[in-house]
Design an enzyme around this catalytic site. Sequence first.
Site, mmCIF file in Angstrom:
data_model
loop_
_atom_site.group_PDB
_atom_site.id
_atom_site.type_symbol
_atom_site.label_atom_id
_atom_site.label_comp_id
_atom_site.label_asym_id
_atom_site.label_seq_id
_atom_site.Cartn_x
_atom_site.Cartn_y
_atom_site.Cartn_z
ATOM 1 N N VAL A 98 12.975 -13.164 -29.106
ATOM 2 C CA VAL A 98 14.301 -12.800 -29.608
ATOM 3 C C VAL A 98 14.217 -11.352 -30.087
ATOM 4 O O VAL A 98 13.262 -10.989 -30.788
ATOM 5 C CB VAL A 98 14.743 -13.721 -30.767
ATOM 6 C CG1 VAL A 98 16.104 -13.301 -31.324
ATOM 7 C CG2 VAL A 98 14.772 -15.176 -30.313
ATOM 8 N N ASN B 4 -2.451 -14.990 -35.472
ATOM 9 C CA ASN B 4 -1.035 -14.735 -35.704
ATOM 10 C C ASN B 4 -0.509 -15.779 -36.677
ATOM 11 O O ASN B 4 0.168 -16.734 -36.300
ATOM 12 C CB ASN B 4 -0.277 -14.782 -34.374
ATOM 13 C CG ASN B 4 1.156 -14.333 -34.509
ATOM 14 O OD1 ASN B 4 1.707 -14.281 -35.616
ATOM 15 N ND2 ASN B 4 1.788 -14.016 -33.396
ATOM 16 N N LYS B 5 -0.857 -15.589 -37.940
ATOM 17 C CA LYS B 5 -0.622 -16.615 -38.963
ATOM 18 C C LYS B 5 0.862 -16.962 -39.095
ATOM 19 O O LYS B 5 1.230 -18.124 -39.218
ATOM 20 C CB LYS B 5 -1.188 -16.140 -40.304
ATOM 21 C CG LYS B 5 -1.265 -17.251 -41.320
ATOM 22 C CD LYS B 5 -2.053 -16.892 -42.565
ATOM 23 C CE LYS B 5 -2.284 -18.112 -43.451
ATOM 24 N NZ LYS B 5 -1.068 -18.878 -43.759
ATOM 25 N N TYR C 207 5.313 -22.592 -36.174
ATOM 26 C CA TYR C 207 5.272 -23.679 -35.195
ATOM 27 C C TYR C 207 4.756 -24.978 -35.801
ATOM 28 O O TYR C 207 5.316 -26.052 -35.572
ATOM 29 C CB TYR C 207 4.403 -23.286 -33.995
ATOM 30 C CG TYR C 207 5.023 -22.236 -33.122
ATOM 31 C CD1 TYR C 207 4.358 -21.032 -32.864
ATOM 32 C CD2 TYR C 207 6.279 -22.420 -32.537
ATOM 33 C CE1 TYR C 207 4.926 -20.056 -32.059
ATOM 34 C CE2 TYR C 207 6.851 -21.451 -31.734
ATOM 35 C CZ TYR C 207 6.172 -20.272 -31.499
ATOM 36 O OH TYR C 207 6.729 -19.308 -30.703
#
Lengths: 199, 177
Positions: free
Chosen positions: A121, A158-159, A165
């Site tokens: 996005v 990618n914390k 997620y």
Amino acid sequence: MDYTIRVATLEDCKDIYRMIMVSRCGDRRVAQGGTCSVCARRTHGHSELAKHEKVSDQVKIAQRDLEQDGFSKNPFFQSIIAEVPEQHRSKDGHSKVGYALYFFAYSSWKGRSVYMEDLYVMPEYRGKGIGKALMSKIAQLGLAAGCNQLNFAVLNWNKESMDFYLSQGCWDVTTGLDYHCMRCEGPALEALARGDPKN
Amino acid sequence: MDFMIRAATPEDCKDISRMIMELAVYENMPDQVKISHEVLEQDGFCKNPFFHCLVAEVAEQYRTTEGYTVIGYALFFYTYSTWKGRSVYMEDLYVMPEFRGEFPGKGVGTALMSKVAQVGKEQQCVRLQFSVLNWNTPSLDFYKAKGAQDLTDSEGWHVLRFDGEALDKLAQMAPKN
């Protein structure tokens, strides 16, 4: 803000390609202590994208590849688009502000599954639920096609993404079952395809 | 050569199903296999198949004590990378234990994997991807000898999954438009 999620058409490939290129670098969030795998810088902002020459080095596909591979008789992928009405278009005039790219896969244990390859996005449209809506749509389309899993990959450093997620109810197959992702490409793949004796 | 690699037919699904279970037993997860050979027939041999399969078959004189001549398989499907384009994903690669290693001729597992790479190349695929259990040293060694990279170790890639109730819940949130 109003938006719609719909199945992509051939005409959308221009915007999908634009967003693929943007997502690769100018928008990349670099983890603490990490470097961007596209340009090797430690951090950079969206405004640097236009000056970035290395993006084209990394992305090997062209817009026409998307058109051919996604919209021919036996497509390699499916895509959905998030679109906003005229009055909300970006300052560059874009109304297609997000996309997701996925394909059908298979588990020899569980059957049909769907794999989400990309979810993106544009930064100025985040925080409005568009990313979630795109992912939900894939889940819906997958279930309608008889799938019982939705899989995708995330970099474990990618914390922010990981946390997001996992908060949505998915689980980490790599950590949970100890599977590692493997790849053959380039000369190794060529040698394998030739059936070189030393293999 | 005492074996051949060929495309699977619907009639092979019983053998493929048998070997899927053997592989699951090897991976210590036999209770995870939920699909039958009928489902394989449906999903692999319909108009737009969800997967493709190769089998390894031996000559009659090498059939197993139970009478099997189909002794290995590779199950794969096409995927896509928005970086590099067309790719192939090898979901399963399996050879029955008695046909590994010392079996006459070129290795059966290598022949199956090579054929997957070859078929992928014909479709202009530039990557072959698959997963291996981290404790499965013989397989890791086999793949690394072929030049495979471990992306989880080298780049930190993890696979995440929505299934069961979490998947239903996610789907219910989709906008009605």
